[in-house]
Design an enzyme around this catalytic site. Structure first.
Site: not given
Length: 269
Positions: A40, A106, A142
């Site tokens: 990321e 995300k 993440c």
């Protein structure tokens, strides 16, 4: 299929980071990788001008990554930032083989441990599952790794491998949580989990910035929770073969997807 996890330490300069992506892609391709995964925020570290760095999936930074993928005949997965309609950015995973380019935005934003990603980043809403060399890949970023339902949904949509790219903030117990969560998500979904994080700045004597950077410990976990390979805290390149023949036996032995019962919350009395 051979997969490479490129554990890099991003800077605040997208062009400098692009040079690192170029070098690591060449090294991974030279070792026979079919897929090269970056962390990321590989485009620009969270401590940098993320909004200024953001550009669309057909912008110059992404086009350069796509040309790298085409030149080395690999698929590259890397973290970048794209503009959002409301003036914020989106935390995007670029997935490209040089011919077809996709983006995963995300979904779960890191509003935790005193950090508010949602102040500057707009959440995505759609899962991404993509065929790469006949293997179905799902994608997560993440903080998504703390939400098992996302990984189960990806598996039910056909994913055999889930890539997790991260810039995992350091702190007490954080590295242990990263290792635990990536293993748990492999077991929840009976998928391979290919988890690539930013390296730990302290491992090369660099100061930490104001945003989450990394703890290292990129890892490949098999569907039964077995660790296939892992890195330590410093920058490095992990290259491993995916033994896809282990997938169905794992799902037959522990059929959590087939046994899953969808529960609804009870009415409040």
């Amino acid at each position: 299929m051979r997969i490479a996890l490129a554990q890099m330490l991003s800077t605040t300069d997208p062009q400098e980071n692009l040079r690192a992506v170029t070098d690591l892609t060449a090294r991974a391709a030279g070792r026979g990788a079919d897929v090269v995964v970056f962390p990321e925020a590989a485009m620009c570290a969270f401590s940098g001008p993320v909004a200024d760095a953001a550009e669309p999936l057909d912008g110059p930074w992404a086009r350069r990554v796509a040309s790298l993928a085409a030149a080395h005949e690999v698929t590259i997965v890397t973290g970048m930032f794209t503009p959002a309609p409301d003036g914020r950015t989106r935390n995007t995973l670029l997935v490209t083989d040089g011919v077809t380019t996709d983006g995963y935005d995300k979904i779960h934003l890191y509003d935790a441990f005193g950090y508010r990603e949602s102040d500057t980043v707009q959440a995505g809403s759609a899962l991404l599952v993509r065929d790469i060399g006949g293997v179905r890949f799902g994608f997560a970023t993440c903080y998504d790794v703390r939400f098992p339902e996302q990984f189960v949904a990806l598996a039910e949509a056909g994913a055999q491998v889930v890539v997790v790219s991260a810039s995992w903030g350091d702190g007490p117990g954080k590295a242990e949580a990263w290792r635990l969560l990536t293993t748990a998500r492999a077991l929840d979904s009976t998928c391979f989990v290919a988890a690539c994080g930013q390296a730990d700045p302290a491992s090369v004597g660099s100061p930490s910035g104001p945003g989450p950077l990394g703890v290292g410990h990129s890892r490949l976990v098999a569907p039964d929770g077995t660790l296939v390979g892992a890195l330590d805290r410093e920058p490095g390149l992990l290259v491993e073969d995916l033994d896809l023949s282990a997938l169905e036996p794992a799902r037959q032995t522990l059929p959590v997807l087939a046994n899953r019962v969808r529960l609804t919350a009870p009415a409040v009395a």
